[in-house]
Design a protein around this motif. Structure first.
Motif, PDB file in Angstrom:
ATOM      1  N   PHE A   5       0.841  -1.192   0.000  1.00 32.63           N
ATOM      2  CA  PHE A   5       0.000   0.000   0.000  1.00 32.63           C
ATOM      3  C   PHE A   5       0.875   1.239   0.000  1.00 32.63           C
ATOM      4  N   LYS A   6       0.528   2.194  -0.881  1.00 31.90           N
ATOM      5  CA  LYS A   6       1.171   3.503  -0.915  1.00 31.90           C
ATOM      6  C   LYS A   6       0.056   4.534  -1.079  1.00 31.90           C
ATOM      7  N   ALA A   7      -0.131   5.391  -0.094  1.00 33.21           N
ATOM      8  CA  ALA A   7      -1.257   6.325  -0.090  1.00 33.21           C
ATOM      9  C   ALA A   7      -1.275   7.213  -1.333  1.00 33.21           C
ATOM     10  N   GLY A   8      -0.149   7.802  -1.695  1.00 33.47           N
ATOM     11  CA  GLY A   8      -0.102   8.694  -2.856  1.00 33.47           C
ATOM     12  C   GLY A   8      -0.455   7.969  -4.143  1.00 33.47           C
ATOM     13  N   TRP A   9       0.104   6.775  -4.337  1.00 30.47           N
ATOM     14  CA  TRP A   9      -0.202   5.986  -5.533  1.00 30.47           C
ATOM     15  C   TRP A   9      -1.692   5.633  -5.562  1.00 30.47           C
ATOM     16  N   PHE A  10      -2.234   5.221  -4.422  1.00 31.62           N
ATOM     17  CA  PHE A  10      -3.644   4.830  -4.364  1.00 31.62           C
ATOM     18  C   PHE A  10      -4.539   6.019  -4.725  1.00 31.62           C
TER      19      PHE A  10
END
Length: 192
Positions: A30-35
């Motif tokens: 999980f990567k917040a910015g990518w999501f």
């Protein structure tokens, strides 16, 4: 990470990349910015995890009403499961339709299910562990459900679930789609 749009607008299958060698593997799950950039601009407020001891355990179909409607990012960290999203947004061109994906500890795939969908799963192996992030906390007063095997929806559940489903009393008594009060309304802006 790779995001694949599924047949229901807003639902994605996400496949994190694994880097392996003789020691095992490493994966960013999980990567917040990518999501936010590739899937949905949401904030997660809680992580949940559950163990299902028997293959054929069915949990769902669950959802919460506003203001506690939940988007869920689901992954399997032990065993395997068949994960399902059902569109319950009144006025949606795909209202009452479903999509599913097999999630396992081995494949590492995840399913993003936005608010406005009912969610459920059936385990394919004993001792399966599901882990999911949610965009709103649990609220018993806003907790709702839909009958897991409603023939009007026609989910193609795995054979283990159809033969010997292990269910809670709550999930056995959920309403059918035809009896579900309006819970969400489809908006074109949500899907843009």
């Amino acid at each position: 990470m790779q995001a694949e749009r599924l047949l229901l607008d807003g639902v994605f299958k996400i496949t994190p990349q694994k880097f392996g060698d003789n020691r095992g593997y490493f994966s960013e799950v999980f990567k917040a910015g990518w999501f936010r950039e590739n899937v949905a601009d949401v904030d997660f407020v809680q992580d949940n995890q559950s163990l299902s001891a028997e293959a054929g355990t069915v949990r769902g179909l669950h959802f919460q009403l506003d203001p506690f409607a939940q988007g869920k990012l689901v992954r399997c960290i032990a065993g395997s499961l068949f994960d399902v999203a059902v569109d319950i947004r009144l006025g949606s061109p795909t209202y009452g339709q479903w999509v599913g994906a097999t999630l396992s500890a081995d494949n590492g795939e995840q399913l993003w299910i936005p608010a406005g969908f009912a969610h459920g799963f059936a385990t394919l192996e004993p001792d399966t562990v599901i882990h999911y992030k949610v965009t709103a906390p649990y609220s018993a007063a806003h907790d709702r459900g839909l009958l897991w095997n409603d023939p009007d929806i026609g989910i193609a559940w795995p054979e283990a679930a159809l033969k010997n489903a292990v269910l809670s009393d709550k999930d056995r008594k959920q309403p059918r789609l035809a009896d579900l009060p309006p819970s969400f309304h489809f908006s074109r802006e949500e899907t843009a």
